[in-house]
Design an enzyme around this catalytic site. Structure first.
Site, PDB file in Angstrom:
ATOM      1  N   PRO A  20     -11.711  -4.551   0.831  1.00 25.57           N
ATOM      2  CA  PRO A  20     -11.272  -5.833   1.401  1.00 25.57           C
ATOM      3  C   PRO A  20     -11.602  -7.014   0.476  1.00 25.57           C
ATOM      4  O   PRO A  20     -11.030  -8.084   0.631  1.00 25.57           O
ATOM      5  CB  PRO A  20     -12.053  -5.939   2.715  1.00 25.57           C
ATOM      6  CG  PRO A  20     -12.513  -4.553   3.013  1.00 25.57           C
ATOM      7  CD  PRO A  20     -12.688  -3.873   1.690  1.00 25.57           C
ATOM      8  N   GLU A  47     -19.629   2.641   4.081  1.00 19.35           N
ATOM      9  CA  GLU A  47     -19.697   1.190   4.312  1.00 19.35           C
ATOM     10  C   GLU A  47     -19.430   0.429   3.030  1.00 19.35           C
ATOM     11  O   GLU A  47     -18.885  -0.666   3.029  1.00 19.35           O
ATOM     12  CB  GLU A  47     -21.076   0.784   4.837  1.00 19.35           C
ATOM     13  CG  GLU A  47     -21.503   1.477   6.112  1.00 19.35           C
ATOM     14  CD  GLU A  47     -20.561   1.218   7.262  1.00 19.35           C
ATOM     15  OE1 GLU A  47     -20.221   0.037   7.480  1.00 19.35           O
ATOM     16  OE2 GLU A  47     -20.161   2.181   7.930  1.00 19.35           O
ATOM     17  N   ASP A  53      15.901  -4.044  -1.587  1.00 14.31           N
ATOM     18  CA  ASP A  53      14.818  -4.001  -0.619  1.00 14.31           C
ATOM     19  C   ASP A  53      14.286  -5.378  -0.270  1.00 14.31           C
ATOM     20  O   ASP A  53      14.266  -6.275  -1.091  1.00 14.31           O
ATOM     21  CB  ASP A  53      13.627  -3.224  -1.189  1.00 14.31           C
ATOM     22  CG  ASP A  53      13.425  -1.913  -0.467  1.00 14.31           C
ATOM     23  OD1 ASP A  53      13.901  -1.811   0.666  1.00 14.31           O
ATOM     24  OD2 ASP A  53      12.802  -1.031  -1.057  1.00 14.31           O
ATOM     25  N   ARG A  89       7.796   4.450  -5.171  1.00 14.67           N
ATOM     26  CA  ARG A  89       9.187   4.058  -4.899  1.00 14.67           C
ATOM     27  C   ARG A  89       9.814   3.275  -6.042  1.00 14.67           C
ATOM     28  O   ARG A  89      11.030   3.203  -6.160  1.00 14.67           O
ATOM     29  CB  ARG A  89       9.261   3.155  -3.656  1.00 14.67           C
ATOM     30  CG  ARG A  89       8.907   3.801  -2.356  1.00 14.67           C
ATOM     31  CD  ARG A  89       8.849   2.758  -1.254  1.00 14.67           C
ATOM     32  NE  ARG A  89      10.089   1.988  -1.163  1.00 14.67           N
ATOM     33  CZ  ARG A  89      11.207   2.443  -0.629  1.00 14.67           C
ATOM     34  NH1 ARG A  89      11.250   3.650  -0.123  1.00 14.67           N
ATOM     35  NH2 ARG A  89      12.286   1.695  -0.606  1.00 14.67           N
TER      36      ARG A  89
HETATM   37  N1  4GX Z   1      -7.841  -2.859   1.761  1.00 15.41           N
HETATM   38  N2  4GX Z   1     -11.614  -0.549   3.251  1.00 15.41           N
HETATM   39  C1  4GX Z   1     -12.921   0.432   1.397  1.00 15.41           C
HETATM   40  C2  4GX Z   1     -15.305   0.862   1.708  1.00 15.41           C
HETATM   41  C3  4GX Z   1     -15.680  -0.151   0.697  1.00 15.41           C
HETATM   42  C4  4GX Z   1     -16.394  -1.301   1.019  1.00 15.41           C
HETATM   43  C5  4GX Z   1     -16.711  -2.192   0.023  1.00 15.41           C
HETATM   44  C6  4GX Z   1     -15.627  -0.803  -1.531  1.00 15.41           C
HETATM   45  C7  4GX Z   1     -16.339  -1.932  -1.254  1.00 15.41           C
HETATM   46  C8  4GX Z   1      -9.583  -1.844   2.607  1.00 15.41           C
HETATM   47  C9  4GX Z   1      -8.602  -2.811   2.821  1.00 15.41           C
HETATM   48  C10 4GX Z   1     -10.650  -1.485   3.548  1.00 15.41           C
HETATM   49  C11 4GX Z   1     -12.741  -0.382   4.139  1.00 15.41           C
HETATM   50  C12 4GX Z   1     -11.589   0.377   2.118  1.00 15.41           C
HETATM   51  C13 4GX Z   1     -14.049  -0.331   3.377  1.00 15.41           C
HETATM   52  N3  4GX Z   1     -15.299   0.089  -0.595  1.00 15.41           N
HETATM   53  N4  4GX Z   1      -9.349  -1.333   1.408  1.00 15.41           N
HETATM   54  N5  4GX Z   1     -13.995   0.674   2.344  1.00 15.41           N
HETATM   55  N6  4GX Z   1      -8.450  -3.597   3.900  1.00 15.41           N
HETATM   56  O1  4GX Z   1     -10.717  -2.042   4.607  1.00 15.41           O
HETATM   57  O2  4GX Z   1      -8.299  -1.944   0.880  1.00 15.41           O
END
Ligand code: 4GX
Length: 240
Positions: free
Chosen positions: A78, A105, A158, A143
């Protein structure tokens, strides 16, 4: 789950026909301890588990040896750069992408600083792992690889390729429960149909996602339509 998702539909056929090569690796295969542990408790305390650095570094080192240097090592997060159609186009011109994911996490920050080339986010919400974001990105990117989508024109036309939302689509029957297909689509006037679709796409973008209009490439006529709508004329769904 990841392997299953890559097996059917457009992606599955692209792999079958050799247009793209997708490999899924189990992080536990890159551990050295008897219990194949990939995570540990966070230094400083707190809830949840953190993905350890060693298995991820070993995994990418092995990929460097067996598959060559990746163009990008991506970490779905995120905190990452927002994934858009433009980013999909960028990634589609790379030969070799590696995604690091797991259900945890967080990941040890040294992975982000010394292994990952880019953190990438599919949106502002929290998922329980990076696998689904990786699949979303792989789908959107694949794609755009020539040949993956049978009808190349559908990719060009698209939604988002032009920077606008899509126009409405209709199929038979022409009248359904009193809901009629717009007459212009039945008229056979291809120029008028194209113009109506551009206008609908623009109208929907104006109403639902005005932020997209800042970067959209518009014709003079489209700018005139927008100016009319902004001036408050032709309000409502039937506006023309
Ligand atoms: N868009 N997640 C990654 C674990 C995490 C946490 C911190 C790295 C650093 C997400 C999203 C997403 C949840 C994937 C936490 N990895 N990834 N994960 N929205 O929510 O890409």
């Amino acid at each position: 789950m990841v392997r299953a998702a890559l097996q059917d539909g457009v992606l599955g056929r692209a792999v079958e026909s050799g247009l793209i090569d997708l490999q899924v690796h189990d992080l536990r295969a890159f551990t050295t301890d008897r219990h194949k542990v990939v995570d540990d408790t966070p230094f400083g305390g707190g809830p949840g588990m953190v993905l350890k650095p060693e298995p991820l570094f070993r995994a990418v080192d092995t990929l460097r040896e067996t598959r060559g240097e990746p163009d990008l090592v991506l970490l779905p997060s995120p905190q990452g750069r927002r994934f858009t159609q433009q980013v999909a186009g960028e990634y589609s011109r790379k030969a070799h992408l590696v995604f690091l994911c797991g259900r945890y996490e967080g990941v040890d920050e040294r992975v982000s600083t010394a292994l990952v080339t880019e953190e990438v986010s599919i949106g502002d919400y929290v998922l329980s792992g990076g696998e689904l974001p990786a699949l979303v990105i792989v789908d959107a990117v694949a794609r755009l690889v020539p040949g993956v989508v049978g009808d190349a024109e559908s990719v060009v036309r698209d939604s988002f390729t032009r920077g606008l939302l899509d126009h409405p689509h209709y199929t038979r029957p022409a009248s359904f429960r009193g809901l009629d297909v717009p007459g212009v689509l039945l008229s056979g006037h291809h120029g008028e149909i194209e113009r109506w679709r551009r206008q609908q796409a623009l109208r929907r973008t104006f109403e639902r996602r005005p932020d997209l209009l800042e970067d959209a490439a518009l014709t003079d006529e489209e700018r005139q339509w927008l100016a009319r709508w902004k001036a408050g004329e032709n309000n409502g769904a039937q506006a023309s």
